[in-house]
Design an enzyme around this catalytic site. Structure first.
Site, PDB file in Angstrom:
ATOM      1  N   SER A  17       0.808  -1.615  -0.258  1.00  0.00           N
ATOM      2  CA  SER A  17      -0.214  -0.291   0.149  1.00  0.00           C
ATOM      3  C   SER A  17       0.954   1.556  -0.043  1.00  0.00           C
ATOM      4  O   SER A  17       0.815   2.376  -0.858  1.00  0.00           O
ATOM      5  CB  SER A  17      -0.447   0.320   1.085  1.00  0.00           C
ATOM      6  OG  SER A  17      -0.051  -0.039   2.546  1.00  0.00           O
ATOM      7  N   LEU A  69      18.214   1.528   7.958  1.00  0.00           N
ATOM      8  CA  LEU A  69      18.426   2.081   9.744  1.00  0.00           C
ATOM      9  C   LEU A  69      18.327   0.885  10.508  1.00  0.00           C
ATOM     10  O   LEU A  69      16.776   0.459   9.780  1.00  0.00           O
ATOM     11  CB  LEU A  69      17.814   3.285   9.511  1.00  0.00           C
ATOM     12  CG  LEU A  69      18.276   4.418   8.740  1.00  0.00           C
ATOM     13  CD1 LEU A  69      17.482   6.182   9.336  1.00  0.00           C
ATOM     14  CD2 LEU A  69      20.081   4.672   8.592  1.00  0.00           C
ATOM     15  N   ASN A  70      18.830   1.159  11.611  1.00  0.00           N
ATOM     16  CA  ASN A  70      17.870   0.431  12.790  1.00  0.00           C
ATOM     17  C   ASN A  70      17.593   1.372  13.983  1.00  0.00           C
ATOM     18  O   ASN A  70      18.849   2.197  14.414  1.00  0.00           O
ATOM     19  CB  ASN A  70      19.718  -0.454  13.557  1.00  0.00           C
ATOM     20  CG  ASN A  70      18.874  -0.858  15.217  1.00  0.00           C
ATOM     21  OD1 ASN A  70      18.230  -1.065  15.350  1.00  0.00           O
ATOM     22  ND2 ASN A  70      19.997  -1.735  15.839  1.00  0.00           N
ATOM     23  N   LYS A  72      16.143   0.774  16.399  1.00  0.00           N
ATOM     24  CA  LYS A  72      15.796   0.640  17.430  1.00  0.00           C
ATOM     25  C   LYS A  72      17.286   1.308  18.435  1.00  0.00           C
ATOM     26  O   LYS A  72      17.625   1.389  19.490  1.00  0.00           O
ATOM     27  CB  LYS A  72      16.015  -0.809  17.397  1.00  0.00           C
ATOM     28  CG  LYS A  72      14.352  -1.435  17.169  1.00  0.00           C
ATOM     29  CD  LYS A  72      14.811  -2.929  17.485  1.00  0.00           C
ATOM     30  CE  LYS A  72      13.284  -3.643  16.764  1.00  0.00           C
ATOM     31  NZ  LYS A  72      13.479  -5.180  17.102  1.00  0.00           N
ATOM     32  N   ASN A  93       3.316   3.010   7.604  1.00  0.00           N
ATOM     33  CA  ASN A  93       2.385   1.915   7.579  1.00  0.00           C
ATOM     34  C   ASN A  93       2.319   1.222   8.696  1.00  0.00           C
ATOM     35  O   ASN A  93       1.688  -0.003   8.387  1.00  0.00           O
ATOM     36  CB  ASN A  93       1.879   1.580   6.170  1.00  0.00           C
ATOM     37  CG  ASN A  93       2.526  -0.159   5.663  1.00  0.00           C
ATOM     38  OD1 ASN A  93       3.990   0.309   6.328  1.00  0.00           O
ATOM     39  ND2 ASN A  93       2.546  -0.021   4.597  1.00  0.00           N
ATOM     40  N   PHE A  94       2.585   1.394   9.796  1.00  0.00           N
ATOM     41  CA  PHE A  94       2.560   0.585  10.568  1.00  0.00           C
ATOM     42  C   PHE A  94       1.651   0.575  11.661  1.00  0.00           C
ATOM     43  O   PHE A  94       1.316   1.322  11.069  1.00  0.00           O
ATOM     44  CB  PHE A  94       3.868   1.041  12.057  1.00  0.00           C
ATOM     45  CG  PHE A  94       5.478   1.663  11.784  1.00  0.00           C
ATOM     46  CD1 PHE A  94       5.586   0.096  11.318  1.00  0.00           C
ATOM     47  CD2 PHE A  94       5.662   2.899  11.146  1.00  0.00           C
ATOM     48  CE1 PHE A  94       7.449   0.353  10.634  1.00  0.00           C
ATOM     49  CE2 PHE A  94       7.538   2.936  10.305  1.00  0.00           C
ATOM     50  CZ  PHE A  94       8.122   1.543  10.835  1.00  0.00           C
ATOM     51  N   TYR A 136      -3.695  -8.023   6.037  1.00  0.00           N
ATOM     52  CA  TYR A 136      -3.166  -8.385   4.500  1.00  0.00           C
ATOM     53  C   TYR A 136      -4.802  -8.313   3.691  1.00  0.00           C
ATOM     54  O   TYR A 136      -5.882  -8.209   4.019  1.00  0.00           O
ATOM     55  CB  TYR A 136      -2.220  -9.441   4.451  1.00  0.00           C
ATOM     56  CG  TYR A 136      -1.326 -10.032   5.283  1.00  0.00           C
ATOM     57  CD1 TYR A 136       0.229  -8.539   4.314  1.00  0.00           C
ATOM     58  CD2 TYR A 136      -1.340 -10.395   5.798  1.00  0.00           C
ATOM     59  CE1 TYR A 136       1.520  -9.177   5.861  1.00  0.00           C
ATOM     60  CE2 TYR A 136      -0.116 -10.946   6.977  1.00  0.00           C
ATOM     61  CZ  TYR A 136       1.218 -10.237   6.346  1.00  0.00           C
ATOM     62  OH  TYR A 136       2.128 -10.750   7.303  1.00  0.00           O
ATOM     63  N   ASP A 167      -4.793  -2.737  -0.957  1.00  0.00           N
ATOM     64  CA  ASP A 167      -3.562  -2.027  -0.619  1.00  0.00           C
ATOM     65  C   ASP A 167      -3.437  -1.401  -2.425  1.00  0.00           C
ATOM     66  O   ASP A 167      -2.599   0.246  -1.671  1.00  0.00           O
ATOM     67  CB  ASP A 167      -2.618  -3.081  -1.323  1.00  0.00           C
ATOM     68  CG  ASP A 167      -2.098  -4.028   0.252  1.00  0.00           C
ATOM     69  OD1 ASP A 167      -0.981  -3.705   1.468  1.00  0.00           O
ATOM     70  OD2 ASP A 167      -2.352  -5.017   0.600  1.00  0.00           O
TER      71      ASP A 167
END
Length: 395
Positions: A17, A69-70, A72, A93-94, A136, A167
């Site tokens: 999406s 990128l990390n 965390k 889109n978390f 989904y 999507d």
């Protein structure tokens, strides 16, 4: 195309999406930076790859730069903050609430960059009983009525679209909304938070003809009847075609093509409403008549009467169809190491920004080093970030 030249988009999205929405912007000239975790986003891993990039990922992410990128790590977050200061649009889109926990809420981000367009794509919306469910495409199809629309109208058995339709409809909705938000920013100087759900996108898309029975609240009818009245695919002697007659002139032309002119004045088919009311017998007659001809023969007869019609093409026949060839709808280009690549050309053709080709989808972390340099990191700092697994450099 350079329609969006100078616009930088940070694409933090995964799967379809958001990535396709960002690719539409990249096709139109935006500088799209795909921000991925160290292992790459999930779409990289759903199909076998070809030279490191599988075909679904390629089509969803062409024309972008990739930085890995990390998020965390504090160092990885600092890189993203620096990117945010340079951006015009951020798309994520978390699951609702996730980006806030990461420390990048719309409020905090727009404190750093007042003019930013912050776009949040969710499955079901940001509140409500389904907000935190994993999602989904088939789940949205089930909840939006898509499976009912596609269902067998005789047995009532539901069916899903065989495409990732929810999507991609959301992708189109998102890219259009971003363009409107950018236009608004030109007038006001202000960015804003744009929220889009897959469920809302599908409902809006289906409503005009798919939900006719719900449009007038005091006059509800069975929506499935309007869908079943549409002419289906018809078998010929050697294949399949589709033919559609909505207007009276089209029905008359279809009857003449069959050599059945007496049907034109038949009371059951005398106008569009009666043809709708007698849809099943009408479709049966049409099917019987079309079955008497080869596809080429009946299409020629229908074309001569100006009746909308077409052959049912298999996917491997698309590139050879003369209309698709004339349009240049499928763009083919050669890439060393890949060979020939085929992609659907962007459908909107702009007079002042003619289509002049496509870029590849990025390898994971392909542009990490160059983007870090642009942000002011030295080579030594980049090496330390890589060694500390705050970033991933291209192999």
């Amino acid at each position: 195309m350079e329609l969006l030249k100078g616009i930088r988009v940070l694409d933090l999205t995964t799967m379809v999406s958001g990535p396709v929405a960002a690719t539409i912007l990249a096709d139109q000239g935006a500088d799209v930076i795909k921000v991925e975790p160290l292992h790459g986003e999930q779409m990289r891993h759903v199909r076998s790859s070809h030279f490191g990039v599988n075909p679904m990922f390629f089509s969803c992410n062409r024309g972008k730069k990739s930085i890995s990128l990390n998020l965390k790590s504090e160092q990885g977050k600092e890189v993203l903050w620096r990117l945010i200061e340079t951006a015009d649009v951020l798309i994520q889109n978390f699951r609702p609430g996730a980006i806030e926990k990461m420390g990048f809420s719309a409020e905090k981000v727009r404190e750093k960059n007042k003019s930013l367009i912050f776009v949040s794509i969710s499955g079901f919306g940001e509140e409500g009983p389904y907000a935190q469910k994993r999602v989904y495409d088939p789940v949205i199809q089930a909840l939006s009525g898509a499976a009912d629309i596609q269902g067998d109208h005789k047995t009532g058995e539901p069916h899903l679209f065989k495409l990732i339709i929810a999507d991609k409809i959301t992708s189109l909705t998102t890219s259009q909304a971003i363009s409107s938000a950018l236009y608004s920013r030109e007038k006001t100087g202000e960015g804003q938070h744009v929220k889009i759900s897959m469920l809302d996108s599908m409902l809006s898309f289906f409503w005009p003809e798919g939900m006719t029975g719900l449009t007038y609240d005091e006059y509800e009818v069975d929506s499935s009847k309007s869908m079943s009245a549409v002419e289906p695919i018809f078998a010929t002697k050697d294949g399949h075609v589709t033919a559609v007659s909505i207007a009276d002139s089209e029905w008359a032309g279809m009857c003449r093509a069959f050599g059945r002119s007496e049907l034109i004045e038949d009371p059951r088919f005398i106008n569009a409403i009666e043809r709708f009311n007698h849809a099943e017998i009408r479709k049966q007659i049409v099917a019987e008549e079309i079955a008497k001809w080869t596809s080429e023969e009946i299409l020629a007869r229908l074309d001569a009467e100006d009746v909308p019609c077409a052959p049912i093409l298999k996917r491997d026949e698309l590139k050879d169809h003369p209309q698709i060839q004339t349009n240049g709808s499928i763009h083919t280009f050669n890439v060393p190491g890949y060979g020939k690549i085929n992609q659907a050309r962007p459908p909107a053709q702009f007079e002042q920004a003619p289509f002049d080709g496509m870029d590849l989808a990025p390898e994971l972390g392909e542009h990490t080093a160059s983007l870090l340099e642009e942000l002011g990191y030295s080579k030594e700092e980049i090496d330390r970030l890589s060694e500390g697994r705050a970033v991933r450099l291209a192999e």
